[in-house]
Every structure is written in C-alpha cells, then in structure tokens.
Motif scaffolding. Structure first.
Motif, PDB file in Angstrom:
ATOM      1  N   ALA A 158      35.984  21.430  -0.043  1.00  0.00           N
ATOM      2  CA  ALA A 158      37.184  20.599   0.095  1.00  0.00           C
ATOM      3  C   ALA A 158      36.802  19.132   0.267  1.00  0.00           C
ATOM      4  O   ALA A 158      37.465  18.238  -0.283  1.00  0.00           O
ATOM      5  CB  ALA A 158      38.013  21.092   1.283  1.00  0.00           C
ATOM      6  N   SER A 163      36.399  17.518  -2.845  1.00  0.00           N
ATOM      7  CA  SER A 163      37.594  17.694  -3.700  1.00  0.00           C
ATOM      8  C   SER A 163      37.359  18.631  -4.880  1.00  0.00           C
ATOM      9  O   SER A 163      37.888  18.413  -5.977  1.00  0.00           O
ATOM     10  CB  SER A 163      38.099  16.332  -4.210  1.00  0.00           C
ATOM     11  OG  SER A 163      38.336  15.473  -3.130  1.00  0.00           O
ATOM     12  N   ALA A 180      37.702  22.153  -4.322  1.00  0.00           N
ATOM     13  CA  ALA A 180      38.303  23.458  -4.012  1.00  0.00           C
ATOM     14  C   ALA A 180      39.452  23.610  -5.001  1.00  0.00           C
ATOM     15  O   ALA A 180      40.577  23.193  -4.746  1.00  0.00           O
ATOM     16  CB  ALA A 180      38.796  23.484  -2.574  1.00  0.00           C
TER      17      ALA A 180
END
Ligand code: GLV
Ligand code: MN
Ligand code: MN
Length: 436
Positions: A166, A169, A171
């Motif tokens: 995550a 960025s 995911a």
C-alpha cells in the motif's frame, strides 16, 4: 539473422531501470516493495502505458500490461520480475519484463497484429530476499497461496507485506488470475557459468530444481567470554557455526548437483566479548531431484538436533520456502530449441539453478524459459553482466516464438490500428516470422 525486435531499445531501458536504486559502485538494490521498487514499477508502468498496453495491478501487486489480440481469449504471457536482491545486477528479472515490452512495441512498429493477446507481466517479490518465500507474486497468481496469508508476511526488516504494498501504491484491485495465459515465456540470464564456458548462445531450460529454505533459530545464554569455562557455555554462536559448516559437509557428501548455502547468520547481541545468546541462520538447499532434496533436508534436521544437544542450546526451525522441482512443458521447450536453431543460434538444454516465476506459471499453462550467458557466471552480484550481442540473441528467440504462439493476424501493415485490427484474416502461425 534477427527478428523484428530491437535490442538497442531493450538495452537502453535496462540501463534506465538499472538507475533506479543504483548502488554507488555499480549494481542495484530494489528489494521487493521498497521505495526503490515502487519507483522502478512506476517507470515500467509508464513505459507500458506509453506503448498502449492496458495495464492492471492485482491484489499482490503483480503488474500485467496487455496488447489485445484480434481474437478474445487467453494471452501469450511474457514475464519475470523487477525486484532485486540488495546487491543485485540490472539484468536478473528486469531483462524478461523489458524484453516482453520490447516485443509488443516491435510488433506495433512492424504493424503486426496477433490473434491472441500478448501480456507483459512483472511479478511481485520474485527474489524472496526481503519477504519469503520467493516467487511470491506468481505463486499467489496461480492460486498456490491465498492473498490474505501473503499480505501478512513479515519482512526481514519487520514490515508487513500488505502495508508495504500500500505504501508504494501497488495494492491493486484487479482480481487474482484475471489474465489467463495460453502459454508463458520467461527470458532470463543464466546466472551460472555453463553457457559462457561452452560458448553456447541459448540455454533451453528444461525445468527448475527444487528449493528448500529453512530458518534456524538457536537459543543459548549470554555470559562473559573470558570468565565462562567452555564446559559451562550455552553458546548459540558456536552452534550456528557448527551447523553452517555441517551444511557444507552434507552437501559435499551428497555431491553431484546438490548445493547448499548459509547466506544469512545473525548473532545476538553480536559483541566480541559476549557469548551469543541467540543465533538465526538461513539454509538454502537445492537439487533437481525431489528425493535427493528430501535426503538433504533429513540430514540437516539431524545435524541441527545433534549440534543443539552438544552445545546445550535449544533449536527451532521455520520453513521459509519449499518448492518441488518443476519440469517445463516438453512441447514448448522443444519450440524454444527449434526457434533458436532456426535463427542460427547454438543451443544447450539445462536445468535452472535459480528459482523463477515460470515454475509457478507452469502449474496453470505450458511454460518455458530462454537463457543467455552470464559473464563469469555471476548473478546476485553487482558485477552481473550479459553482453549486448547475447541479449539480442535471446530477444530474437523470444520475439519470434511469442509471435509464433500468438499467431499473426495480418500481413505486416504499418500503422494498423489495434482497435480495428480484427479483420478475421488469419495466416499460418508457422509462417516465416522474420522481419521482411
Ligand atoms: C530466486 O530467484 C532464487 O533463486 O533465489
Ligand atoms: Mn530472476
Ligand atoms: Mn534473482
């Protein structure tokens, strides 16, 4: 003799991607899901989008860029990984992804539409150096490990995989396995010395040897290095050293293709005059034959028990990775060989010593690999190098075979729009695939 693909563009991209996470003296550090990995992914996704590919990212962060075919259905997938070990080179994995990108761009340049879609894939955490096991993204892609379990894996630096994904960025939201592959091709450097030593152009990979990774934790007791008699020690450091030496003896005793490595050994508190109370070491065992690999694992278990008893420490083990040997699809392996020979290249069949995403994809579709020589056989080393001419040879094999598998949908018409390329006209997919 070449193909429609352009090695110069591939080589330039390899250098550019190699700048991301570059180490001062050469080589690269882009450990999986690090900030550098995120930056490398951004660069590759940007190139994919600029090439007109439809880019999707799944829940484990695997990246897929697809060039449509004129017919719906599964893709010819060309992939590998862009994460590296901490002291890696610029070719391992990156070559396979960027060569896939080169193939689709070169098809565009030549105005060639294909029947099947072609998908370029970059799988998450192939190396396993930061998060075990290796080949994680491709393993999750083929359903070999559930996503929730994978996202909860903790790295060697204590970070949770899902959080790191995550944080960069990546995911993604695409369903796992959304892109189905009719066949999978992975173009990779050999990472060993055989092709160079024999002067062979192309390694035709028949399979990948079995991999067994074990983490061993030894718990003893810290006390004074000068004041504690040897008979009264619980020395985790000495026990770890004995196990490391014992791994060498086991592996040499089995001989042949058996290999074993203690690549990480950490002592706590790690001070010159303090007996170590804790030692954590990793053991990497590999062999092309499952029974032999099991034999080595049994010997390792016995060694750990013997040493722990002798040094009066307690031992526990954790399996970090365990993959049986994989044999690639015989017909596709034969196609790699035939394609290389038709291009006038010399070939040799071999087994891969390293793990690859192809061994996971082989669970769901025919998979095969193309190897090119590594200078001095070096890889997982900042001095990793493959000569430009060898890169071009492997690219020609990949491009030619990928087009053959995808099937040419039209005569070469420069400027054809992919959106309206579905003329329905098909040609013999075995037709002459060389650039005219
Ligand atoms: C991963 O690529 C390995 O072979 O260690
Ligand atoms: Mn690799
Ligand atoms: Mn590697």
């Amino acid at each position: 003799m070449g193909s429609f693909a352009k090695a110069e563009r591939l080589l330039a991209r390899l250098q550019a991607l190699g700048e991301v996470g570059a180490l001062p003296g050469g080589g690269v550090c882009r450990l999986a899901l690090s900030q550098a990995d995120g930056a490398g992914r951004d660069l590759v996704c940007g190139w994919m989008r600029a090439a007109g590919l439809d880019v999707i990212v799944d829940g484990i962060g695997n990246i897929f860029g697809t060039r449509p075919g004129t017919q719906p259905g599964p893709s010819v997938m060309i992939g590998s990984h862009i994460d590296t070990v901490a002291t890696g080179g610029i070719y391992d994995g990156n070559l396979g992804v960027l060569a896939g990108l080169e193939v689709v761009e070169a098809l565009d340049d030549a105005g060639i539409a294909t029947l099947k879609p072609i998908t370029v894939a970059a799988f998450t955490n192939e190396e396993g150096a930061r998060f075990a096991p290796d080949m994680l993204g491709s393993l999750v892609h083929v359903g070999g490990l559930d996503l929730g379990t994978a996202l909860d894996i903790v790295s060697i630096d204590g970070a949770r995989l899902g959080d790191e994904l995550a944080a960069i960025s990546y995911a993604g939201t695409a369903p796992l396995g959304a892109i189905r592959a009719a066949a999978y091709l992975e173009y990779h450097i050999e990472q060993g010395p055989v092709l160079e030593a024999e002067g062979t152009d192309i390694g035709v990979v028949e399979g990948v040897q079995g991999i067994s990774w074990t983490e061993v934790t030894l718990s003893g007791r810290s006390s004074h290095a000068g004041a504690t008699p040897m008979r009264l020690r619980h020395d985790a450091g000495l026990a770890a050293a004995r196990i490391a030496a014992g791994v060498g003896e086991i592996v040499r005793g089995i001989g042949g293709d058996m290999v074993g490595t203690v690549g990480s050994l950490k002592l706590s508190p790690g001070l010159v005059n303090v007996i170590a109370e804790k030692a954590v070491l990793t053991v990497d065992l590999r062999h092309p034959d499952e029974a032999t690999l099991r034999q080595a694992e049994a010997k390792l278990a016995a060694l750990i028990a013997t040493v722990a008893a002798a040094e009066t420490v307690t031992a526990s083990t954790r399996t970090l990775a365990r993959f049986e040997p994989v044999a690639f699809d015989k017909a596709l392996v034969g196609s790699v060989e035939a394609t290389a020979r038709a291009l006038g290249l010399s070939t040799r069949r071999l087994y891969s010593g390293a793990g690859h995403d192809a061994q996971m994809l082989a669970r769901t579709c025919p998979a095969a690999m193309i190897f090119v020589p590594s200078v001095d056989g070096l890889s997982h080393n900042v001095r990793e190098l493959t000569q430009p001419g060898d890169i071009a040879n492997g690219l020609d094999v990949l491009a030619t075979l990928a087009l053959d598998l995808a099937g040419r949908a039209n005569a070469a018409v420069v400027g054809i729009s992919r959106a309206n390329a579905a003329t329905g006209e098909t040609t013999d997919s075995n037709a002459n695939l060389k650039e005219s």
